[in-house]
Design a protein around this motif. Structure first.
Motif, PDB file in Angstrom:
ATOM      1  N   SER A  84      90.518  44.716  64.134  1.00 60.00           N
ATOM      2  CA  SER A  84      90.392  46.239  64.830  1.00 60.00           C
ATOM      3  C   SER A  84      90.668  47.496  63.246  1.00 60.00           C
ATOM      4  N   ALA A  85      89.605  47.687  62.806  1.00 54.77           N
ATOM      5  CA  ALA A  85      89.501  48.962  61.735  1.00 54.77           C
ATOM      6  C   ALA A  85      88.445  49.933  61.620  1.00 54.77           C
ATOM      7  N   VAL A  86      88.067  51.211  61.057  1.00 55.62           N
ATOM      8  CA  VAL A  86      87.593  51.272  60.751  1.00 55.62           C
ATOM      9  C   VAL A  86      86.340  50.459  59.799  1.00 55.62           C
ATOM     10  N   TYR A  87      85.137  49.928  60.364  1.00 53.40           N
ATOM     11  CA  TYR A  87      84.170  49.841  58.823  1.00 53.40           C
ATOM     12  C   TYR A  87      82.973  50.551  57.903  1.00 53.40           C
ATOM     13  N   PHE A  88      83.123  50.890  56.850  1.00 55.78           N
ATOM     14  CA  PHE A  88      82.086  51.218  55.902  1.00 55.78           C
ATOM     15  C   PHE A  88      81.166  50.651  55.597  1.00 55.78           C
ATOM     16  N   CYS A  89      79.920  50.785  55.150  1.00 50.54           N
ATOM     17  CA  CYS A  89      78.372  50.065  54.791  1.00 50.54           C
ATOM     18  C   CYS A  89      78.840  51.370  53.304  1.00 50.54           C
ATOM     19  N   ALA A  90      78.389  50.490  52.626  1.00 51.37           N
ATOM     20  CA  ALA A  90      77.842  51.105  51.175  1.00 51.37           C
ATOM     21  C   ALA A  90      76.551  50.682  49.807  1.00 51.37           C
ATOM     22  N   ALA A  91      76.063  50.938  49.883  1.00 46.37           N
ATOM     23  CA  ALA A  91      75.505  50.826  49.143  1.00 46.37           C
ATOM     24  C   ALA A  91      74.992  51.229  47.753  1.00 46.37           C
ATOM     25  N   SER A  92      74.000  51.105  46.841  1.00 41.47           N
ATOM     26  CA  SER A  92      74.317  51.305  45.184  1.00 41.47           C
ATOM     27  C   SER A  92      73.123  51.249  44.478  1.00 41.47           C
ATOM     28  N   ALA A  93      72.429  51.500  43.764  1.00 42.14           N
ATOM     29  CA  ALA A  93      71.307  51.453  42.754  1.00 42.14           C
ATOM     30  C   ALA A  93      71.928  51.335  42.094  1.00 42.14           C
ATOM     31  N   GLY A  94      70.770  49.775  40.543  1.00 41.34           N
ATOM     32  CA  GLY A  94      71.379  49.894  39.405  1.00 41.34           C
ATOM     33  C   GLY A  94      72.692  50.231  39.514  1.00 41.34           C
ATOM     34  N   ALA A  95      73.648  50.526  38.423  1.00 41.52           N
ATOM     35  CA  ALA A  95      74.748  50.964  38.236  1.00 41.52           C
ATOM     36  C   ALA A  95      75.430  52.394  38.924  1.00 41.52           C
ATOM     37  N   GLN A  96      74.637  52.622  39.908  1.00 40.13           N
ATOM     38  CA  GLN A  96      75.252  54.114  40.054  1.00 40.13           C
ATOM     39  C   GLN A  96      76.028  53.862  41.244  1.00 40.13           C
ATOM     40  N   LYS A  97      76.394  55.272  41.443  1.00 39.14           N
ATOM     41  CA  LYS A  97      77.645  55.341  42.734  1.00 39.14           C
ATOM     42  C   LYS A  97      77.512  54.611  43.973  1.00 39.14           C
ATOM     43  N   LEU A  98      78.477  54.149  44.544  1.00 39.04           N
ATOM     44  CA  LEU A  98      78.491  54.289  45.751  1.00 39.04           C
ATOM     45  C   LEU A  98      78.239  54.780  46.853  1.00 39.04           C
ATOM     46  N   VAL A  99      77.388  54.428  47.420  1.00 41.51           N
ATOM     47  CA  VAL A  99      76.926  55.834  48.820  1.00 41.51           C
ATOM     48  C   VAL A  99      76.945  54.839  50.350  1.00 41.51           C
ATOM     49  N   PHE A 100      77.796  55.790  50.897  1.00 44.03           N
ATOM     50  CA  PHE A 100      79.066  55.362  51.667  1.00 44.03           C
ATOM     51  C   PHE A 100      78.381  55.903  52.981  1.00 44.03           C
ATOM     52  N   GLY A 101      78.173  54.850  54.435  1.00 41.53           N
ATOM     53  CA  GLY A 101      77.952  55.287  55.550  1.00 41.53           C
ATOM     54  C   GLY A 101      79.112  56.364  56.235  1.00 41.53           C
ATOM     55  N   GLN A 102      79.090  56.096  57.427  1.00 45.22           N
ATOM     56  CA  GLN A 102      79.756  57.450  57.877  1.00 45.22           C
ATOM     57  C   GLN A 102      81.210  55.990  59.337  1.00 45.22           C
ATOM     58  N   GLY A 103      80.254  55.321  59.478  1.00 47.13           N
ATOM     59  CA  GLY A 103      81.983  54.296  59.431  1.00 47.13           C
ATOM     60  C   GLY A 103      81.798  53.296  61.079  1.00 47.13           C
ATOM     61  N   THR A 104      82.625  52.491  61.318  1.00 45.43           N
ATOM     62  CA  THR A 104      82.110  52.159  62.428  1.00 45.43           C
ATOM     63  C   THR A 104      83.204  51.255  62.907  1.00 45.43           C
ATOM     64  N   ARG A 105      84.149  52.366  64.163  1.00 45.24           N
ATOM     65  CA  ARG A 105      85.109  51.753  65.042  1.00 45.24           C
ATOM     66  C   ARG A 105      85.307  50.835  65.556  1.00 45.24           C
ATOM     67  N   LEU A 106      85.798  49.378  64.706  1.00 43.17           N
ATOM     68  CA  LEU A 106      85.885  48.082  66.375  1.00 43.17           C
ATOM     69  C   LEU A 106      87.237  48.085  66.021  1.00 43.17           C
ATOM     70  N   THR A 107      87.259  48.082  68.129  1.00 45.39           N
ATOM     71  CA  THR A 107      88.251  47.714  68.581  1.00 45.39           C
ATOM     72  C   THR A 107      88.344  46.216  68.869  1.00 45.39           C
ATOM     73  N   ILE A 108      88.617  45.118  68.254  1.00 44.43           N
ATOM     74  CA  ILE A 108      89.092  44.227  69.293  1.00 44.43           C
ATOM     75  C   ILE A 108      89.574  43.790  70.400  1.00 44.43           C
ATOM     76  N   ASN A 109      89.798  44.176  71.932  1.00 44.39           N
ATOM     77  CA  ASN A 109      90.660  43.522  72.983  1.00 44.39           C
ATOM     78  C   ASN A 109      90.731  42.046  72.966  1.00 44.39           C
ATOM     79  N   PRO A 110      92.810  41.991  73.453  1.00 42.13           N
ATOM     80  CA  PRO A 110      92.866  41.095  73.684  1.00 42.13           C
ATOM     81  C   PRO A 110      92.039  40.159  74.589  1.00 42.13           C
TER      82      PRO A 110
END
Lengths: 114, 111
Positions: free
Chosen positions: B85-111
């Motif tokens: 359970s956490a926020v997960y961010f996807c990120a991408a880069s082109a060549g050796a450029q900076k990482l570009v991040f997505g807005q995030g998805t909050r994942l909740t794992i229910n017992p």
């Protein structure tokens, strides 16, 4: 140090005041990055340092924002005349070399402008 | 211009089941993709990555799939555990450029 250290962890400031945020990267990491995360948003790139120079400042939102790095170590991000829209968590990350994409992030500085 | 998009702000999954987090990108120059995990009051931590020359990378319970033609990647977690359970961010880069991040998805794992 063992990880990336940022200070302060929280900062509340009045609109119009200047603030300085500090980042201590992992020893030996030549690349250093500043990102910010505003509420409900993703991580927004601000600036990148390789050593003490900043080849990419394209993410700095205005001329009120500046950053420097000394001794290939500590970096400070300065925001002058803060505005409410500057409120965000400011995150610093470091990595061994430019193409090592396993950035190590600090815990961030939560800045609130009131 | 949101080059990396995570369209689901949140996801809830039963413990033991599979969690699938999705990410879309628009920049065809991106050649390296990463997933980061973030707990509250902590910085994001690197989870897994994939180069554009591959379509799958696996590390324990975590697998990342890349579909270049659809400009889509996904993170599969199986079996899901409460500690995921956490926020997960996807990120991408082109060549050796900076990482570009997505807005995030909050994942909740229910017992």
């Amino acid at each position: 140090g063992a990880g990336v250290s940022q200070s302060p962890s929280n900062k509340v400031t009045e609109k119009g005041k200047d603030v300085e945020l500090r980042c201590d990267p992992i020893s030996g990491h030549t690349a250093l990055y500043w990102y910010r995360q505003r509420l409900g948003q993703g991580l927004e790139f601000l600036i990148y340092f390789q050593g003490n120079s900043a080849p990419d400042k394209s993410g700095l939102p205005s001329d009120r924002f500046s950053a420097e790095r000394t001794g290939e170590s500590v970096s400070t991000l300065t925001i002058q005349r803060t505005q409410q829209e500057d409120s965000a968590v400011y995150l610093c990350a470091s990595s061994l070399e430019r193409r090592n994409y396993g950035y190590t992030f600090g815990s961030g500085t939560r800045l609130t402008v009131v | 211009d949101q080059q990396v998009k995570q369209n689901s702000p949140s996801l809830s999954v039963q413990e033991g089941r599979i969690s699938i987090l999705n990410c879309d990108y628009t920049n065809s120059m991106f050649d390296y993709f990463l997933w980061y995990k973030k707990y509250p009051a902590e910085g994001p931590t690197f989870l897994i990555s994939i180069s554009s020359i591959k379509d799958k990378n696996e590390d324990g319970r975590f697998t990342v799939f890349l579909n270049k033609s659809a400009k889509h990647l996904s993170l599969h977690i199986v079996p899901s555990q409460p500690g995921d359970s956490a926020v997960y961010f996807c990120a991408a880069s082109a060549g050796a450029q900076k990482l570009v991040f997505g807005q995030g998805t909050r994942l909740t794992i229910n017992p």
